[in-house]
Design an enzyme around this catalytic site. Structure first.
Site, short mmCIF file in Angstrom:
data_model
loop_
_atom_site.label_atom_id
_atom_site.label_comp_id
_atom_site.label_asym_id
_atom_site.label_seq_id
_atom_site.Cartn_x
_atom_site.Cartn_y
_atom_site.Cartn_z
N GLU A 1 33.18 28.03 37.64
CA GLU A 1 34.61 27.49 37.98
C GLU A 1 34.55 26.82 39.50
O GLU A 1 34.25 27.38 40.40
CB GLU A 1 35.35 28.55 38.04
CG GLU A 1 36.19 29.18 37.03
CD GLU A 1 37.06 30.25 37.11
OE1 GLU A 1 36.89 31.40 36.54
OE2 GLU A 1 37.87 30.47 38.17
N ASP B 1 50.82 37.53 37.47
CA ASP B 1 49.71 37.66 36.33
C ASP B 1 50.36 37.92 35.05
O ASP B 1 51.52 37.78 34.85
CB ASP B 1 48.92 39.18 36.71
CG ASP B 1 48.15 38.97 37.92
OD1 ASP B 1 47.38 38.05 38.14
OD2 ASP B 1 48.25 40.04 38.75
N ARG C 1 39.30 50.69 48.23
CA ARG C 1 39.28 52.29 48.31
C ARG C 1 38.07 52.93 48.60
O ARG C 1 36.95 52.13 48.52
CB ARG C 1 39.59 52.53 46.48
CG ARG C 1 38.74 51.83 45.36
CD ARG C 1 39.11 52.48 44.10
NE ARG C 1 40.17 51.82 43.40
CZ ARG C 1 39.70 50.72 42.63
NH1 ARG C 1 38.27 50.43 42.30
NH2 ARG C 1 40.68 49.91 41.98
N ARG D 1 46.82 24.52 43.27
CA ARG D 1 45.33 24.30 42.99
C ARG D 1 44.87 24.22 41.59
O ARG D 1 45.71 24.77 40.79
CB ARG D 1 44.81 25.71 43.48
CG ARG D 1 44.75 25.78 45.00
CD ARG D 1 44.00 24.58 45.80
NE ARG D 1 42.41 24.79 45.58
CZ ARG D 1 41.70 23.94 46.22
NH1 ARG D 1 42.25 22.86 46.77
NH2 ARG D 1 40.56 24.05 46.40
N ARG E 1 46.10 41.20 46.64
CA ARG E 1 45.71 41.51 45.43
C ARG E 1 44.35 42.37 45.07
O ARG E 1 44.49 43.06 44.18
CB ARG E 1 45.63 40.17 44.65
CG ARG E 1 46.80 39.21 44.50
CD ARG E 1 46.52 37.80 44.03
NE ARG E 1 45.75 37.96 42.85
CZ ARG E 1 46.24 37.87 41.67
NH1 ARG E 1 47.71 37.84 41.48
NH2 ARG E 1 45.76 37.70 40.53
N ARG F 1 32.86 30.94 40.94
CA ARG F 1 32.37 32.06 40.07
C ARG F 1 31.83 31.67 38.90
O ARG F 1 32.09 30.58 38.48
CB ARG F 1 33.49 33.09 39.75
CG ARG F 1 34.94 32.67 39.32
CD ARG F 1 35.93 33.65 39.18
NE ARG F 1 37.03 33.20 38.98
CZ ARG F 1 38.35 33.86 39.05
NH1 ARG F 1 38.31 35.06 39.38
NH2 ARG F 1 39.46 33.35 38.85
N TYR G 1 52.57 33.17 41.75
CA TYR G 1 51.20 33.60 41.34
C TYR G 1 51.57 34.72 40.49
O TYR G 1 50.76 35.82 40.94
CB TYR G 1 50.71 33.84 42.53
CG TYR G 1 49.01 34.03 42.53
CD1 TYR G 1 48.16 34.16 41.38
CD2 TYR G 1 48.05 34.45 43.49
CE1 TYR G 1 46.79 34.30 41.25
CE2 TYR G 1 46.98 34.40 43.63
CZ TYR G 1 46.35 34.53 42.23
OH TYR G 1 44.86 34.66 42.49
N1 UDP Z 1 38.91 37.24 46.89
C1 UDP Z 1 37.92 37.06 47.68
N2 UDP Z 1 36.67 37.42 47.34
C2 UDP Z 1 36.34 37.50 46.06
C3 UDP Z 1 37.24 37.38 45.14
C4 UDP Z 1 38.75 37.27 45.64
O1 UDP Z 1 38.21 36.81 48.99
O2 UDP Z 1 35.23 37.92 45.58
C5 UDP Z 1 40.15 36.47 47.42
C6 UDP Z 1 40.45 35.33 47.26
O3 UDP Z 1 41.40 34.75 48.26
C7 UDP Z 1 41.41 34.94 46.20
C8 UDP Z 1 42.16 36.47 46.03
O4 UDP Z 1 41.42 37.35 46.74
O5 UDP Z 1 42.12 34.10 45.89
C9 UDP Z 1 42.55 36.87 44.81
O6 UDP Z 1 41.65 37.03 44.07
P1 UDP Z 1 41.90 37.35 42.42
O7 UDP Z 1 40.71 37.66 41.75
O8 UDP Z 1 43.01 38.27 42.16
O9 UDP Z 1 42.21 35.70 41.99
P2 UDP Z 1 42.39 35.05 40.51
O10 UDP Z 1 41.53 36.10 39.63
O11 UDP Z 1 43.92 35.28 40.37
O12 UDP Z 1 41.79 33.91 40.41
#
Ligand code: UDP
Length: 373
Positions: A301, A351, A177, A250, A173, A281, A349
């Site tokens: 969170e 979006d 880059r 989860r 996800r 976060r 999952y």
């Molecule tokens: N992830 C990570 N470090 C970060 C942010 C995300 O390893 O700082 C990984 C983590 O496994 C997470 C996944 O990337 O579950 C997807 O993150 P995303 O931000 O897309 O999750 P969401 O916002 O859907 O909770």
């Protein structure tokens, strides 16, 4: 209730609302029920201190699909917010997603060539050719330093499992880059609705009958046959009485605080990527809409395993649960009067843009086209 409806829509989230809107555009009647005390599902926002608080976690709308973008823009005006989270690992700060700013912060490299060499040096050593899980996938993409500081511990907090036991698609996800571009998403369309998300659902549901604080399983006992068809956006395993056993999800717990200061962290999203703190976060809500209010509202969170009585947020699409879901899906396919949708109904999952596209799919099979076609 003695009124009869064309559709009973279970769950007033985005999927149910898009379906209801489209059904009503086709002259159908809808009753929408939700077990919570409000509409909007997990995209519900609430105005506090003049700030639109994302009560069930940050929702940033992004899509590559122009049709979906135009569609959502019918229901609210979107701002030009671009998600650029900052990751905090102990006292170090890095830009996300993984880009030249991150690489410079980590290794002092200045050019894409230097960054690629640094990553190659680390991935070559590991020699992973076919990544079998999230850990191997991450290591083979970005090498050990990034995995250790920005992925491993965050992911383990988020999913409550070892990275070796998680599916690799989760990490895909995140963009990787070699430009100085901190935009978290690759999609060409992105923004936050000015004034929050709840207005979108309100407009979509205009004309439907709505019952909040209404649990489907209680409701249907007394109102069986109230509608010709049901659109069910709750947990698919619960719909079938957990017949084959429960799927794993989860959940997230939020600790939300109003602070008597204008700007707490300078960014909407700061990820805490080390085990040192328990939360994953901190969201500072005002920054989604460039707010200038004198106070600020933040949410920490905490990720946790789902159990009965709390809200499920993320399906856990590993092999074990995917196999179990396939069994429920087989039952679902036999229900010709029930449409299953949304993250929970499809155990996906999704979006928000994918939720809309999935709802469009159901709308097309019911009415041959959507108002966006
Ligand atoms: N992830 C990570 N470090 C970060 C942010 C995300 O390893 O700082 C990984 C983590 O496994 C997470 C996944 O990337 O579950 C997807 O993150 P995303 O931000 O897309 O999750 P969401 O916002 O859907 O909770």
């Amino acid at each position: 209730m003695n009124k009869h409806y064309d559709y009973l829509i279970v769950g007033a989230g985005l999927y149910g609302a898009v379906f209801a809107y489209e059904a009503m555009a086709n002259g159908k009647t809808c009753l929408v029920i939700d077990k919570r005390g409000h509409i909007g599902g997990n995209i519900y926002t609430e105005n506090r201190e003049g700030i639109n608080v994302h009560i069930y976690g940050a929702h940033i709308f992004h899509t590559s699909d122009k049709k979906v973008w135009d569609y959502i823009n019918r229901f609210a005006e979107f701002n030009n917010y671009v998600n650029s989270p900052v990751a905090r690992y102990h006292d170090e700060l890095y830009n996300l997603p993984f880009n030249m700013n991150t690489f410079h912060g980590l290794w002092g490299v200045k050019t894409p060539k230097e960054a690629k060499e640094k990553i190659k040096e680390q991935t070559d050593k590991l020699g992973i050719t076919e990544p079998k899980n999230l850990e191997e996938q991450a290591l083979s993409l970005v090498g050990e330093d990034i995995y250790k500081k920005l992925i491993k511990e965050y992911t383990e907090k988020q999913w409550g499992r070892d990275c070796k036991d998680l599916p690799s698609f989760i990490i895909k996800r995140l963009p990787l880059r070699f430009t100085y571009d901190n935009n978290y998403f690759n999609d060409p369309y992105q923004g936050i609705p000015k004034g929050g998300y709840t207005q979108i659902i309100e407009k979509m549901l205009d004309g439907a009958d709505i019952l909040v604080n209404t649990d489907y399983f209680d409701f249907i006992k007394k109102n069986d046959g109230i509608a010709d068809k049901t659109v069910f956006t709750g947990m698919i395993d619960e719909f079938f009485g957990f017949k084959y056993g429960p799927l794993e999800y989860r959940s997230v717990r939020f600790e939300t605080e109003t602070l008597d200061e204008e700007n707490y962290q300078g960014n909407a999203v700061v990820n805490y990527t080390s085990h040192e703190v328990d939360f994953t976060r901190i969201i500072e809500h005002k920054h989604f809409e460039f707010g200038k209010q004198p106070k600020t509202i933040i949410s920490r969170e905490y990720s946790q395993e789902w159990h009965n009585g709390i809200e499920p947020y993320y399906p856990l699409n590993d092999d074990k649960n995917s196999a179990l879901y396939a069994k429920y899906k087989e039952l679902a396919d036999k229900e010709d009067k029930v449409i299953f949708g949304g993250r929970l109904g499809n155990y996906s999952y999704f979006d928000m843009d994918k939720v809309i596209l999935a709802a469009f799919g159901a709308v097309r099979s019911e009415f041959s086209k959507t108002t966006a076609d």
